[in-house]
Scaffold this motif. Structure first.
Motif, PDB file in Angstrom:
ATOM      1  N   THR A  30      16.903  23.612  -5.636  1.00 40.61           N
ATOM      2  CA  THR A  30      16.159  22.392  -5.958  1.00 40.61           C
ATOM      3  C   THR A  30      15.433  21.903  -4.710  1.00 40.61           C
ATOM      4  O   THR A  30      16.066  21.744  -3.661  1.00 40.61           O
ATOM      5  CB  THR A  30      17.131  21.288  -6.432  1.00 40.61           C
ATOM      6  N   PRO A  31      14.125  21.659  -4.807  1.00 36.90           N
ATOM      7  CA  PRO A  31      13.432  21.129  -3.617  1.00 36.90           C
ATOM      8  C   PRO A  31      14.119  19.853  -3.150  1.00 36.90           C
ATOM      9  O   PRO A  31      14.566  19.044  -3.963  1.00 36.90           O
ATOM     10  CB  PRO A  31      12.023  20.831  -4.123  1.00 36.90           C
ATOM     11  N   ILE A  32      14.184  19.697  -1.852  1.00 36.88           N
ATOM     12  CA  ILE A  32      14.973  18.615  -1.283  1.00 36.88           C
ATOM     13  C   ILE A  32      14.469  17.236  -1.711  1.00 36.88           C
ATOM     14  O   ILE A  32      15.258  16.318  -1.932  1.00 36.88           O
ATOM     15  CB  ILE A  32      15.025  18.768   0.252  1.00 36.88           C
ATOM     16  N   ASP A  33      13.144  17.094  -1.883  1.00 37.03           N
ATOM     17  CA  ASP A  33      12.634  15.800  -2.333  1.00 37.03           C
ATOM     18  C   ASP A  33      13.074  15.520  -3.775  1.00 37.03           C
ATOM     19  O   ASP A  33      13.403  14.382  -4.127  1.00 37.03           O
ATOM     20  CB  ASP A  33      11.108  15.704  -2.184  1.00 37.03           C
ATOM     21  N   SER A  34      13.130  16.573  -4.604  1.00 35.58           N
ATOM     22  CA  SER A  34      13.518  16.368  -6.011  1.00 35.58           C
ATOM     23  C   SER A  34      14.954  15.875  -6.138  1.00 35.58           C
ATOM     24  O   SER A  34      15.281  15.138  -7.068  1.00 35.58           O
ATOM     25  CB  SER A  34      13.406  17.663  -6.816  1.00 35.58           C
ATOM     26  N   ILE A 171      10.100  12.457  10.754  1.00 38.46           N
ATOM     27  CA  ILE A 171      10.765  12.531   9.444  1.00 38.46           C
ATOM     28  C   ILE A 171      11.339  13.940   9.227  1.00 38.46           C
ATOM     29  O   ILE A 171      12.455  14.099   8.729  1.00 38.46           O
ATOM     30  CB  ILE A 171       9.787  12.105   8.317  1.00 38.46           C
ATOM     31  N   GLY A 172      10.583  14.930   9.660  1.00 35.99           N
ATOM     32  CA  GLY A 172      11.077  16.311   9.530  1.00 35.99           C
ATOM     33  C   GLY A 172      12.311  16.569  10.386  1.00 35.99           C
ATOM     34  O   GLY A 172      13.084  17.503  10.144  1.00 35.99           O
ATOM     35  N   SER A 173      12.496  15.747  11.417  1.00 36.08           N
ATOM     36  CA  SER A 173      13.636  15.961  12.320  1.00 36.08           C
ATOM     37  C   SER A 173      14.902  15.256  11.840  1.00 36.08           C
ATOM     38  O   SER A 173      15.944  15.337  12.491  1.00 36.08           O
ATOM     39  CB  SER A 173      13.284  15.430  13.721  1.00 36.08           C
ATOM     40  N   LEU A 174      14.818  14.548  10.713  1.00 35.98           N
ATOM     41  CA  LEU A 174      16.003  13.849  10.191  1.00 35.98           C
ATOM     42  C   LEU A 174      16.875  14.875   9.488  1.00 35.98           C
ATOM     43  O   LEU A 174      16.534  15.366   8.404  1.00 35.98           O
ATOM     44  CB  LEU A 174      15.559  12.731   9.234  1.00 35.98           C
ATOM     45  N   ASN A 227      10.921  16.878   3.078  1.00 32.16           N
ATOM     46  CA  ASN A 227      12.022  15.959   2.731  1.00 32.16           C
ATOM     47  C   ASN A 227      11.518  14.545   2.447  1.00 32.16           C
ATOM     48  O   ASN A 227      12.205  13.569   2.713  1.00 32.16           O
ATOM     49  CB  ASN A 227      13.082  15.923   3.852  1.00 32.16           C
ATOM     50  N   VAL A 228      10.301  14.441   1.916  1.00 32.58           N
ATOM     51  CA  VAL A 228       9.693  13.128   1.711  1.00 32.58           C
ATOM     52  C   VAL A 228       9.495  12.818   0.234  1.00 32.58           C
ATOM     53  O   VAL A 228       8.935  13.623  -0.511  1.00 32.58           O
ATOM     54  CB  VAL A 228       8.309  13.051   2.408  1.00 32.58           C
TER      55      VAL A 228
END
Ligand code: BMA
Length: 374
Positions: A30-34, A171-174, A227-228
Protein backbone atom coordinates in the motif's frame (compact mmCIF):
# COMPACT_ATOMS: atom_id res chain seq x y z
CA UNK A 1 -27.45 6.20 17.85
CA UNK A 2 -24.24 4.49 18.88
CA UNK A 3 -25.27 1.33 17.09
CA UNK A 4 -26.03 3.17 13.87
CA UNK A 5 -22.66 4.83 14.01
CA UNK A 6 -21.04 1.45 14.43
CA UNK A 7 -22.84 -0.02 11.43
CA UNK A 8 -21.86 2.96 9.30
CA UNK A 9 -18.25 2.59 10.38
CA UNK A 10 -18.23 -1.14 9.67
CA UNK A 11 -19.69 -0.57 6.21
CA UNK A 12 -16.97 1.94 5.45
CA UNK A 13 -14.33 -0.52 6.52
CA UNK A 14 -15.65 -3.16 4.15
CA UNK A 15 -15.86 -0.63 1.34
CA UNK A 16 -12.43 0.84 1.73
CA UNK A 17 -10.63 -2.22 3.07
CA UNK A 18 -8.83 -0.08 5.58
CA UNK A 19 -9.18 -2.00 8.82
CA UNK A 20 -6.17 -1.78 11.06
CA UNK A 21 -5.33 -5.42 10.42
CA UNK A 22 -5.53 -5.11 6.67
CA UNK A 23 -3.41 -1.99 6.54
CA UNK A 24 -0.72 -3.83 8.50
CA UNK A 25 -0.92 -6.88 6.24
CA UNK A 26 -0.61 -4.89 3.06
CA UNK A 27 1.90 -2.41 4.43
CA UNK A 28 4.50 -3.43 1.87
CA UNK A 29 2.27 -2.84 -1.12
CA UNK A 30 0.00 0.00 0.00
CA UNK A 31 1.47 3.40 -0.90
CA UNK A 32 2.49 5.11 2.30
CA UNK A 33 0.24 8.12 1.72
CA UNK A 34 -2.78 5.84 1.20
CA UNK A 35 -2.27 4.27 4.61
CA UNK A 36 -2.83 7.68 6.23
CA UNK A 37 -5.62 8.71 3.84
CA UNK A 38 -7.51 5.48 4.66
CA UNK A 39 -6.95 5.98 8.34
CA UNK A 40 -8.27 9.54 8.19
CA UNK A 41 -11.30 8.41 6.18
CA UNK A 42 -11.93 5.70 8.74
CA UNK A 43 -11.91 8.29 11.54
CA UNK A 44 -14.19 10.66 9.60
CA UNK A 45 -16.70 7.87 8.88
CA UNK A 46 -16.82 6.87 12.55
CA UNK A 47 -18.73 10.01 13.47
CA UNK A 48 -15.86 11.10 15.72
CA UNK A 49 -13.24 13.76 15.15
CA UNK A 50 -9.55 13.69 16.11
CA UNK A 51 -8.48 16.75 18.09
CA UNK A 52 -5.32 18.60 17.07
CA UNK A 53 -3.31 21.50 18.48
CA UNK A 54 -0.60 23.53 16.77
CA UNK A 55 2.92 23.19 18.27
CA UNK A 56 1.30 21.39 21.22
CA UNK A 57 4.33 19.67 22.83
CA UNK A 58 6.86 22.39 21.91
CA UNK A 59 5.62 25.19 24.15
CA UNK A 60 2.53 26.32 26.00
CA UNK A 61 1.18 29.29 27.87
CA UNK A 62 3.92 29.42 30.54
CA UNK A 63 6.58 26.92 29.47
CA UNK A 64 8.66 25.78 26.55
CA UNK A 65 10.64 22.69 25.56
CA UNK A 66 10.07 20.68 28.69
CA UNK A 67 9.96 16.91 28.40
CA UNK A 68 6.49 15.38 28.17
CA UNK A 69 4.64 18.71 28.40
CA UNK A 70 1.50 19.98 26.76
CA UNK A 71 -1.18 22.39 27.93
CA UNK A 72 -3.75 19.91 26.59
CA UNK A 73 -2.20 16.94 28.37
CA UNK A 74 -1.83 18.91 31.61
CA UNK A 75 -5.59 19.27 31.66
CA UNK A 76 -6.83 16.01 30.15
CA UNK A 77 -4.03 13.53 30.85
CA UNK A 78 -3.66 12.90 27.11
CA UNK A 79 -1.89 14.48 24.20
CA UNK A 80 -3.99 15.64 21.27
CA UNK A 81 -4.47 13.04 18.54
CA UNK A 82 -2.99 15.44 15.99
CA UNK A 83 0.18 17.48 16.35
CA UNK A 84 0.12 20.36 13.89
CA UNK A 85 3.42 21.98 12.83
CA UNK A 86 4.63 24.79 10.58
CA UNK A 87 7.82 24.88 8.52
CA UNK A 88 7.86 28.65 7.87
CA UNK A 89 11.45 29.97 7.61
CA UNK A 90 12.97 26.54 7.00
CA UNK A 91 13.78 28.25 3.68
CA UNK A 92 16.11 30.68 5.49
CA UNK A 93 18.28 27.67 6.29
CA UNK A 94 18.52 28.29 10.03
CA UNK A 95 17.80 25.62 12.60
CA UNK A 96 14.40 26.97 13.76
CA UNK A 97 11.04 27.71 12.16
CA UNK A 98 9.31 31.08 12.33
CA UNK A 99 7.94 30.70 15.86
CA UNK A 100 11.26 29.48 17.22
CA UNK A 101 10.61 25.73 17.17
CA UNK A 102 13.87 23.89 16.37
CA UNK A 103 13.48 21.83 13.20
CA UNK A 104 15.16 18.93 14.97
CA UNK A 105 12.49 19.12 17.69
CA UNK A 106 9.81 18.83 15.01
CA UNK A 107 11.57 15.90 13.36
CA UNK A 108 12.02 14.02 16.65
CA UNK A 109 8.48 14.72 17.86
CA UNK A 110 6.83 13.74 14.57
CA UNK A 111 8.65 10.45 15.03
CA UNK A 112 7.68 9.89 18.67
CA UNK A 113 4.08 10.96 18.08
CA UNK A 114 3.85 8.59 15.12
CA UNK A 115 5.30 5.78 17.21
CA UNK A 116 2.61 6.49 19.83
CA UNK A 117 -0.09 6.19 17.16
CA UNK A 118 -0.55 9.93 16.64
CA UNK A 119 -1.03 11.91 13.43
CA UNK A 120 1.12 14.85 12.29
CA UNK A 121 0.00 17.69 10.03
CA UNK A 122 2.21 20.46 8.63
CA UNK A 123 1.64 23.91 7.14
CA UNK A 124 4.17 26.35 5.68
CA UNK A 125 4.32 30.15 6.01
CA UNK A 126 7.34 30.81 3.76
CA UNK A 127 8.97 34.11 2.90
CA UNK A 128 8.19 35.46 -0.55
CA UNK A 129 10.45 33.92 -3.23
CA UNK A 130 9.87 37.02 -5.40
CA UNK A 131 11.00 39.25 -2.52
CA UNK A 132 12.99 36.95 -0.21
CA UNK A 133 13.45 39.45 2.63
CA UNK A 134 9.67 39.70 3.07
CA UNK A 135 7.75 37.12 5.05
CA UNK A 136 4.53 35.33 4.10
CA UNK A 137 2.27 38.25 5.01
CA UNK A 138 1.70 41.16 2.63
CA UNK A 139 0.67 44.76 3.26
CA UNK A 140 -3.05 45.16 3.01
CA UNK A 141 -3.94 46.39 -0.48
CA UNK A 142 -0.96 44.70 -2.16
CA UNK A 143 -2.09 43.24 -5.49
CA UNK A 144 1.29 42.27 -6.92
CA UNK A 145 1.16 38.96 -8.78
CA UNK A 146 4.18 37.42 -7.08
CA UNK A 147 3.27 33.91 -8.19
CA UNK A 148 3.33 35.03 -11.84
CA UNK A 149 6.97 36.05 -11.29
CA UNK A 150 7.73 32.65 -9.77
CA UNK A 151 6.24 30.79 -12.71
CA UNK A 152 8.64 32.47 -15.19
CA UNK A 153 12.27 31.34 -15.51
CA UNK A 154 14.40 33.60 -13.34
CA UNK A 155 15.42 34.32 -9.77
CA UNK A 156 11.94 33.98 -8.22
CA UNK A 157 11.42 30.63 -9.89
CA UNK A 158 14.85 29.40 -8.79
CA UNK A 159 14.14 30.51 -5.23
CA UNK A 160 10.71 28.92 -5.08
CA UNK A 161 12.14 25.65 -6.40
CA UNK A 162 15.03 25.68 -3.94
CA UNK A 163 12.83 26.54 -0.94
CA UNK A 164 10.14 24.01 -1.82
CA UNK A 165 12.93 21.49 -2.28
CA UNK A 166 14.06 22.11 1.31
CA UNK A 167 10.55 21.41 2.59
CA UNK A 168 10.33 18.28 0.44
CA UNK A 169 13.69 17.06 1.79
CA UNK A 170 12.60 17.72 5.37
CA UNK A 171 9.30 15.89 4.96
CA UNK A 172 11.06 13.06 3.14
CA UNK A 173 13.47 12.79 6.07
CA UNK A 174 10.69 12.07 8.59
CA UNK A 175 11.33 8.41 9.31
CA UNK A 176 10.53 5.86 11.99
CA UNK A 177 13.02 3.62 13.80
CA UNK A 178 12.91 1.12 10.94
CA UNK A 179 13.84 3.85 8.48
CA UNK A 180 10.36 3.93 6.92
CA UNK A 181 9.01 7.33 5.98
CA UNK A 182 6.23 8.60 8.24
CA UNK A 183 3.12 9.77 6.36
CA UNK A 184 2.13 13.33 7.23
CA UNK A 185 -0.51 15.78 6.06
CA UNK A 186 1.02 18.76 4.24
CA UNK A 187 -1.15 21.87 3.80
CA UNK A 188 0.73 24.49 1.79
CA UNK A 189 -0.76 27.69 0.31
CA UNK A 190 -3.56 27.77 2.87
CA UNK A 191 -6.14 30.54 3.41
CA UNK A 192 -5.58 31.63 -0.19
CA UNK A 193 -9.15 32.92 -0.49
CA UNK A 194 -8.12 35.82 1.74
CA UNK A 195 -5.42 38.29 0.70
CA UNK A 196 -3.02 38.39 3.65
CA UNK A 197 -0.40 36.01 2.23
CA UNK A 198 1.58 36.55 -1.00
CA UNK A 199 -0.34 33.58 -2.52
CA UNK A 200 -3.74 35.19 -1.68
CA UNK A 201 -6.74 35.90 -3.85
CA UNK A 202 -5.99 39.53 -4.75
CA UNK A 203 -2.38 38.66 -5.57
CA UNK A 204 -2.91 35.94 -8.18
CA UNK A 205 -5.29 34.66 -10.81
CA UNK A 206 -6.93 31.29 -10.18
CA UNK A 207 -4.68 29.78 -12.86
CA UNK A 208 -1.51 31.18 -11.26
CA UNK A 209 -2.52 29.76 -7.90
CA UNK A 210 -3.26 26.35 -9.42
CA UNK A 211 0.08 26.43 -11.23
CA UNK A 212 1.81 27.10 -7.92
CA UNK A 213 0.31 23.87 -6.60
CA UNK A 214 1.35 21.98 -9.72
CA UNK A 215 4.91 23.22 -9.43
CA UNK A 216 4.95 22.28 -5.74
CA UNK A 217 3.84 18.75 -6.55
CA UNK A 218 6.35 18.52 -9.39
CA UNK A 219 9.19 19.38 -7.01
CA UNK A 220 8.10 16.78 -4.44
CA UNK A 221 7.58 14.17 -7.16
CA UNK A 222 10.98 14.81 -8.76
CA UNK A 223 12.52 14.01 -5.39
CA UNK A 224 10.37 10.92 -4.96
CA UNK A 225 8.80 12.16 -1.70
CA UNK A 226 5.89 9.77 -1.23
CA UNK A 227 4.83 10.24 2.40
CA UNK A 228 2.60 13.28 1.85
CA UNK A 229 -1.15 13.58 2.16
CA UNK A 230 -2.08 16.88 0.51
CA UNK A 231 -4.59 19.24 2.11
CA UNK A 232 -6.45 22.16 0.52
CA UNK A 233 -7.71 24.72 3.04
CA UNK A 234 -9.42 27.91 1.90
CA UNK A 235 -10.32 30.42 4.57
CA UNK A 236 -13.98 31.21 5.24
CA UNK A 237 -13.17 34.64 3.78
CA UNK A 238 -13.88 34.60 0.07
CA UNK A 239 -15.74 31.29 -0.02
CA UNK A 240 -19.45 32.08 0.16
CA UNK A 241 -20.36 29.04 -1.91
CA UNK A 242 -19.05 25.88 -3.53
CA UNK A 243 -18.09 27.65 -6.74
CA UNK A 244 -15.89 30.10 -4.84
CA UNK A 245 -14.46 27.26 -2.74
CA UNK A 246 -13.44 25.39 -5.90
CA UNK A 247 -12.38 28.41 -7.96
CA UNK A 248 -8.70 27.80 -7.20
CA UNK A 249 -8.88 24.06 -6.48
CA UNK A 250 -5.85 22.60 -8.26
CA UNK A 251 -7.62 19.33 -9.20
CA UNK A 252 -8.43 15.95 -7.73
CA UNK A 253 -5.05 14.51 -8.69
CA UNK A 254 -3.32 17.06 -6.43
CA UNK A 255 -5.50 16.96 -3.32
CA UNK A 256 -6.37 14.29 -0.74
CA UNK A 257 -8.02 16.35 2.01
CA UNK A 258 -10.44 19.22 1.65
CA UNK A 259 -10.67 21.51 4.63
CA UNK A 260 -11.38 25.01 5.77
CA UNK A 261 -10.04 27.58 8.23
CA UNK A 262 -12.74 29.36 10.22
CA UNK A 263 -11.97 31.33 13.37
CA UNK A 264 -14.39 32.55 16.02
CA UNK A 265 -13.89 36.29 16.37
CA UNK A 266 -17.16 36.84 18.20
CA UNK A 267 -17.61 38.10 21.78
CA UNK A 268 -18.85 36.18 24.77
CA UNK A 269 -22.48 37.06 24.35
CA UNK A 270 -22.85 35.95 20.75
CA UNK A 271 -23.13 32.20 20.41
CA UNK A 272 -24.59 31.85 16.97
CA UNK A 273 -22.30 33.78 14.62
CA UNK A 274 -19.36 31.40 14.65
CA UNK A 275 -21.54 28.29 14.54
CA UNK A 276 -23.40 29.68 11.55
CA UNK A 277 -20.24 30.68 9.68
CA UNK A 278 -18.51 27.42 10.41
CA UNK A 279 -21.47 25.28 9.37
CA UNK A 280 -21.88 27.26 6.18
CA UNK A 281 -18.26 26.42 5.33
CA UNK A 282 -18.43 22.82 6.52
CA UNK A 283 -21.53 22.27 4.35
CA UNK A 284 -19.37 23.17 1.35
CA UNK A 285 -16.45 21.05 2.56
CA UNK A 286 -18.72 18.04 3.16
CA UNK A 287 -20.26 18.31 -0.29
CA UNK A 288 -16.91 18.71 -2.05
CA UNK A 289 -15.45 15.80 -0.06
CA UNK A 290 -18.36 13.58 -1.09
CA UNK A 291 -18.45 14.63 -4.75
CA UNK A 292 -14.69 14.39 -5.20
CA UNK A 293 -14.02 11.34 -3.01
CA UNK A 294 -11.82 13.29 -0.54
CA UNK A 295 -11.39 13.30 3.22
CA UNK A 296 -12.93 16.30 5.01
CA UNK A 297 -11.18 18.12 7.88
CA UNK A 298 -11.55 21.30 9.92
CA UNK A 299 -7.99 22.40 9.23
CA UNK A 300 -7.84 25.47 11.54
CA UNK A 301 -10.12 27.07 14.05
CA UNK A 302 -10.15 28.64 17.48
CA UNK A 303 -11.29 31.46 19.70
CA UNK A 304 -8.22 33.51 20.72
CA UNK A 305 -7.65 33.31 24.53
CA UNK A 306 -10.73 31.01 24.63
CA UNK A 307 -12.61 34.04 25.86
CA UNK A 308 -15.87 32.14 25.79
CA UNK A 309 -15.45 29.72 28.76
CA UNK A 310 -17.68 27.05 27.16
CA UNK A 311 -16.31 27.51 23.68
CA UNK A 312 -15.36 23.90 23.10
CA UNK A 313 -18.70 22.32 23.99
CA UNK A 314 -21.16 25.07 23.11
CA UNK A 315 -19.57 26.42 19.94
CA UNK A 316 -17.03 24.03 18.46
CA UNK A 317 -19.00 20.80 18.99
CA UNK A 318 -22.27 22.25 17.62
CA UNK A 319 -20.34 23.71 14.68
CA UNK A 320 -19.04 20.24 13.76
CA UNK A 321 -22.14 18.21 14.65
CA UNK A 322 -23.28 15.87 11.87
CA UNK A 323 -20.26 16.30 9.59
CA UNK A 324 -17.77 13.52 8.84
CA UNK A 325 -14.53 15.27 9.74
CA UNK A 326 -11.23 13.45 10.22
CA UNK A 327 -9.73 16.09 12.49
CA UNK A 328 -10.01 19.60 13.86
CA UNK A 329 -6.97 21.74 14.69
CA UNK A 330 -6.89 24.72 17.05
CA UNK A 331 -3.95 27.11 16.77
CA UNK A 332 -0.99 27.54 19.11
CA UNK A 333 -0.65 28.53 22.77
CA UNK A 334 2.01 31.21 22.56
CA UNK A 335 3.90 32.25 25.68
CA UNK A 336 2.87 35.85 26.52
CA UNK A 337 6.53 36.92 26.20
CA UNK A 338 6.48 35.76 22.57
CA UNK A 339 2.99 36.97 21.65
CA UNK A 340 0.53 38.17 24.25
CA UNK A 341 -3.07 36.98 24.44
CA UNK A 342 -2.51 34.42 21.72
CA UNK A 343 -3.62 30.95 22.77
CA UNK A 344 -6.41 28.71 21.50
CA UNK A 345 -6.43 25.73 23.89
CA UNK A 346 -6.89 26.27 27.61
CA UNK A 347 -4.00 25.83 30.03
CA UNK A 348 -4.30 24.57 33.59
CA UNK A 349 -6.18 27.16 35.65
CA UNK A 350 -7.82 28.88 32.67
CA UNK A 351 -11.56 29.62 32.91
CA UNK A 352 -12.39 27.13 30.15
CA UNK A 353 -10.52 24.20 31.71
CA UNK A 354 -13.65 22.39 32.99
CA UNK A 355 -15.38 22.79 29.66
CA UNK A 356 -12.34 21.42 27.85
CA UNK A 357 -12.44 18.32 30.06
CA UNK A 358 -16.08 17.89 29.00
CA UNK A 359 -14.99 18.21 25.39
CA UNK A 360 -12.26 15.60 25.99
CA UNK A 361 -14.77 13.21 27.60
CA UNK A 362 -17.35 13.68 24.85
CA UNK A 363 -17.92 10.51 22.77
CA UNK A 364 -17.39 12.48 19.59
CA UNK A 365 -13.80 13.56 20.24
CA UNK A 366 -10.61 11.54 19.91
CA UNK A 367 -7.36 12.34 21.70
CA UNK A 368 -4.16 10.31 21.37
CA UNK A 369 -5.27 7.12 23.13
CA UNK A 370 -8.53 7.03 21.21
CA UNK A 371 -6.58 6.77 17.96
CA UNK A 372 -5.59 3.21 18.79
CA UNK A 373 -8.99 2.12 17.43
CA UNK A 374 -8.14 3.53 14.03
C1 BMA B 1 -0.18 33.03 13.12
C2 BMA B 1 0.27 33.53 14.47
C3 BMA B 1 1.69 33.98 14.29
C4 BMA B 1 2.54 32.81 13.80
C5 BMA B 1 1.93 32.19 12.55
C6 BMA B 1 2.64 30.95 12.09
O1 BMA B 1 -1.52 32.77 13.09
O2 BMA B 1 0.20 32.52 15.44
O3 BMA B 1 2.19 34.44 15.53
O4 BMA B 1 3.85 33.23 13.51
O5 BMA B 1 0.58 31.88 12.78
O6 BMA B 1 2.65 29.95 13.06
Amino acid sequence: MKKLLFIAAAATLVMSGCSKKQSTDVADSTPIDSVLINRLQHIASSGKVAFGHHDDPAYGYRWQYQPDSSDVKNITGQYPAVFDWDLGEIELRGDKQLDGVPLEFIRATVKSHNAAGGINTISWHPHNPANPAANAWVESGDTTHYIAQMLQPGAANDTLRAWTGLVADFIGSLKDDQGNRIPVVFRPWHEHTGSWFWWGANLSTPQEYKDLWKLTREIFDEKGIDNVVWAYSPDATGTPDEEAYLLRYPGDEYIDIVGTDVYDFTDNDDDSTFIKRARQQLDIVAKVAKDHGKVAAFTETGNETVRHPQWFTTRLLPAMEGYELAYVVVWRNAMPEMKSNHFYAPYKGHASEADFVKFFNDDRTIFLEGLSEF
